[in-house]
Scaffold this active site. Structure first.
Site, PDB file in Angstrom:
ATOM      1  N   THR A 159     107.750 -33.590  21.344  1.00 20.95           N
ATOM      2  CA  THR A 159     107.445 -32.162  21.432  1.00 20.95           C
ATOM      3  C   THR A 159     106.172 -31.913  20.634  1.00 20.95           C
ATOM      4  O   THR A 159     106.145 -32.142  19.425  1.00 20.95           O
ATOM      5  CB  THR A 159     108.613 -31.344  20.843  1.00 20.95           C
ATOM      6  OG1 THR A 159     109.804 -31.735  21.532  1.00 20.95           O
ATOM      7  CG2 THR A 159     108.383 -29.855  21.000  1.00 20.95           C
ATOM      8  N   LYS A 180     108.394 -26.555  26.925  1.00 19.63           N
ATOM      9  CA  LYS A 180     109.329 -27.154  25.962  1.00 19.63           C
ATOM     10  C   LYS A 180     109.565 -26.210  24.768  1.00 19.63           C
ATOM     11  O   LYS A 180     110.699 -25.922  24.390  1.00 19.63           O
ATOM     12  CB  LYS A 180     108.767 -28.508  25.487  1.00 19.63           C
ATOM     13  CG  LYS A 180     109.531 -29.137  24.354  1.00 19.63           C
ATOM     14  CD  LYS A 180     110.966 -29.469  24.720  1.00 19.63           C
ATOM     15  CE  LYS A 180     111.763 -29.879  23.497  1.00 19.63           C
ATOM     16  NZ  LYS A 180     113.170 -30.077  23.775  1.00 19.63           N
ATOM     17  N   CYS A 188     115.189 -30.261  15.983  1.00 21.44           N
ATOM     18  CA  CYS A 188     114.319 -29.627  16.983  1.00 21.44           C
ATOM     19  C   CYS A 188     114.140 -28.123  16.765  1.00 21.44           C
ATOM     20  O   CYS A 188     113.022 -27.677  16.518  1.00 21.44           O
ATOM     21  CB  CYS A 188     114.866 -29.885  18.377  1.00 21.44           C
ATOM     22  SG  CYS A 188     114.705 -31.611  18.831  1.00 21.44           S
ATOM     23  N   LYS A 241     125.254 -30.964  13.849  1.00 20.56           N
ATOM     24  CA  LYS A 241     126.117 -30.582  14.970  1.00 20.56           C
ATOM     25  C   LYS A 241     127.086 -31.728  15.231  1.00 20.56           C
ATOM     26  O   LYS A 241     126.876 -32.826  14.693  1.00 20.56           O
ATOM     27  CB  LYS A 241     125.297 -30.255  16.209  1.00 20.56           C
ATOM     28  CG  LYS A 241     124.522 -31.432  16.789  1.00 20.56           C
ATOM     29  CD  LYS A 241     123.605 -30.992  17.885  1.00 20.56           C
ATOM     30  CE  LYS A 241     124.215 -31.183  19.238  1.00 20.56           C
ATOM     31  NZ  LYS A 241     123.299 -30.981  20.330  1.00 20.56           N
TER      32      LYS A 241
END
Ligand code: NAD
Length: 436
Positions: A122, A205, A261, A322
Site C-alpha cells: 500500500t 486502496k 493497515c 484481531k
C-alpha cells in the site's frame, strides 16, 4: 504457468507467493531477512495465518514455490516481480517508503530481461511513478520495464480465502499491455477486474481502507449514544445491515480498529490531503473516535470497580489486534495495558496465538498460556480480541476464579442478560440498558 517473483515474505508477500504457486505458477519468494528465508526453507512460518503452513509446504514440495535472499536468483527468467514489502508510518504520519525504495533499486540492479514490476504494497498516490524513476535511474543499462499497481485487500486471519476469492482485483498502469498481462495472471480468481491508471489504483486502496475504518468509527460513535438513550447498538447494526446500500460488515461496535493497515493507511491518507492543502475532517475524526475507545477503558473499569484501579489486577482476554492472527501492530491491547499500568494496576494477558509476539511489546504484562490460570484472582477481565474460544468459555468456572466477577466486554461477545443472570458485573459497548 507464469514465472513470478515476490519481494518481501510477510503477511501479504508470503500469502501472494503461496497462492500464485497454488494456482500453478512458478514463484520465487525473496526476503532480505536471512533468518526468515532460512526458516521458510525448513518449513517454519514467520507468521500465524490459518492454512498458510499447509499451502506453503505443499507448493514447496511440488517445486512451484521456492525461497531466496538473492535478487539475482529471484529475478532470473521471471516476467512479473511483485513488491510486497512493508510501508509503515513515517514520523509525520506519511508512509515510510524506504523498503519500497530499496526493493526498486535492487530490482533495477539485478534485472536482466524485460520485467513487469507490480506494487502490491500500500503506497501513497504517485509512488508508482516514483518507483519507475528509481528503476530507470538505477539500472546499469536500460532494459524495458513497466510499473503496475495491484493493491492487496486481504485481511489477516482469512488471508488465503480472501486472496483466492477477492471481491475485485484492481490493476493500475499507464502501460495497457502490462496491465492486461497482470489481469491475465488474476483471471483464475474469477473476480471482477478493475483496470485503471496507476494513481487511481493507488487511491482505491487507501479509499477502501479509510471507508471501512470510517464504518467502524461511525458505529462506535453511535454506540456511545445508544448507551445513553437505551438502545442496543448490536441490534441497530443488524437492522442497518440488512439494507444492501449499507451492508452488515464493519459495523461492530467495540474497542475499535488497530493492526498493520487501518491506522497507518488512514493516517497516510490524511497526511496526503493535508500536504495538498486540504483539511481531512472526516479522516481526523475517524482516527480520534477510534483511539478514544482505548482511552475509555480505564474510566469504564473504574466505574465497574467503584474506584481507583491502583493495585487491582486486570486480565486481558486477547492481545492480537484481531482474531486469527499473531500480529500485534497497533493492537489496542498495547495502549490499554500501558494506561492501566500507568495508573498502578497489574495487568495480565492471554492470547491463543499472539503470546510470543506480544511478550516483547508488553514486558510489564504477565502473559499466561491458559485463560483460567490468568483469571485466577483477577479483579476484572477485559475482552480485547474476539477470539472464538472466548465465546464458549466456562463462565461459571471463570466467575469462581475471579476476585470480583467483573467483565468489561470490549467486543460485545456475551449476552448481557445471561451475564447478569450469572451474577457478573458486566459492561458491554453501546448496549443500552442491557449492557450497562
Ligand atoms: P510485513 O512487515 O509482514 O512484511 C514485509 C516483508 O518485507 C518483511 O519480511 C521484510 O523483511 C521484507 N523486506 C523489507 N525490505 C525488503 C527488501 N528491500 N527486499 C526484500 N524484502 C524486504 O508487511 P505486510 O503486513 O505483509 O505488508 C506489506 C504491504 O502490504 C504493506 O504496504 C501493507 O500496507 C500492505 N497490506 C498489508 C495487509 C495486511 O493485512 N498485512 C493487507 C493489505 C495490504
Amino acid at each position: 504457468m507464469k514465472q513470478i517473483c515476490v519481494i518481501g515474505v510477510g503477511y501479504v508477500g508470503l500469502v501472494t507467493a503461496a497462492c500464485f504457486a497454488d494456482l500453478g505458477n512458478r514463484v520465487v519468494a525473496l526476503d532480505v531477512d536471512e533468518q526468515r528465508v532460512a526458516n521458510l526453507k525448513k518449513g517454519t512460518m514467520p507468521i500465524y495465518e490459518p492454512g498458510l503452513e499447509e499451502l506453503v509446504k505443499r507448493n514447496t514440495k511440488s517445486g512451484r514455490l521456492s525461497f531466496t535472499t538473492s535478487y539475482a536468483e529471484a529475478l532470473k527468467g521471471v516476467e512479473f516481480a511483485f513488491i510486497a514489502v512493508g510501508t509503515p508510518s513515517g514520523v509525520d504520519g506519511n508512509a515510510d517508503l524506504q523498503y519500497v525504495d530499496a526493493a526498486a533499486r535492487s530490482i533495477a540492479k539485478n534485472m536482466t530481461a524485460p520485467l513487469i514490476i507490480i506494487n502490491k504494497s500500500t503506497v501513497p498516490i504517485g509512488t508508482g511513478d516514483w518507483v519507475a524513476d528509481i528503476v530507470k535511474s538505477a539500472q546499469p543499462k536500460p532494459i524495458n520495464f513497466a510499473v503496475v499497481s495491484c493493491p492487496e485487500f486481504l485481511r489477516e486471519g482469512s488471508a488465503i480465502t480472501d486472496f483466492m476469492n477477492p471481491h475485485r482485483n484492481v490493476i493500475g498502469s499507464l502501460d495497457r499491455d502490462a496491465a492486461d498481462k497482470v489481469a491475465q495472471l488474476h483471471l483464475p480468481l474469477r473476480a471482477p477486474i478493475v483496470i485503471t491508471d496507476l494513481r487511481t489504483a493507488e487511491m482505491i486502496k487507501y479509499a477502501s481502507n479509510a471507508f471501512l475504518a470510517t464504518k467502524i468509527s461511525f458505529i462506535n460513535e453511535l454506540a456511545d449514544l445508544c448507551e445513553l438513550v437505551g438502545a442496543d447498538v448490536k441490534e441497530v447494526a443488524a437492522g442497518m445491515g440488512y439494507d444492501a446500500r449499507i451492508g452488515r460488515h464493519f459495523l461492530d461496535a467495540g474497542l475499535g480498529w488497530g493492526g498493520s493497515c487501518f491506522p497507518k493507511d488512514v493516517e497516510a491518507l490524511a497526511y496526503m490531503a493535508k500536504e495538498k492543502g486540504l483539511n481531512p475532517r472526516i479522516l481526523n475524526d475517524v482516527m480520534d473516535i477510534n483511539y478514544d475507545r482505548r482511552k475509555a477503558v480505564v474510566r469504564h473499569l473504574e466505574q465497574l470497580l467503584n474506584g481507583s484501579l491502583k493495585g487491582k489486577t486486570i486480565g486481558l482476554l486477547g492481545l492480537a489486534f484481531k482474531p486469527n492472527t499473531d500480529d500485534m501492530r497497533d493492537a489496542p491491547s498495547i495502549d490499554i495495558s500501558n494506561s492501566l499500568i500507568a495508573i498502578g494496576a497489574k495487568v495480565r494477558g492471554y492470547d491463543p496465538v499472539a503470546r510470543h509476539t506480544a511478550a516483547p511489546l508488553m514486558p510489564k504484562v504477565e502473559i499466561f498460556d491458559d485463560v483460567y490460570k490468568m483469571a485466577k484472582d483477577c479483579d476484572a477481565l477485559v475482552v480485547v480480541t474476539e477470539w472464538n474460544e472466548f465465546k464458549q468459555l466456562d463462565l461459571e468456572k471463570l466467575k469462581g476464579l475471579l476476585n470480583c466477577p467483573v467483565v468489561y466486554d470490549g467486543r460485545n461477545i456475551y449476552d448481557p442478560a445471561s451475564m447478569k443472570e450469572m451474577g457478573f458485573t458486566y459492561r458491554a459497548i453501546g448496549r443500552g440498558l442491557n449492557g450497562k
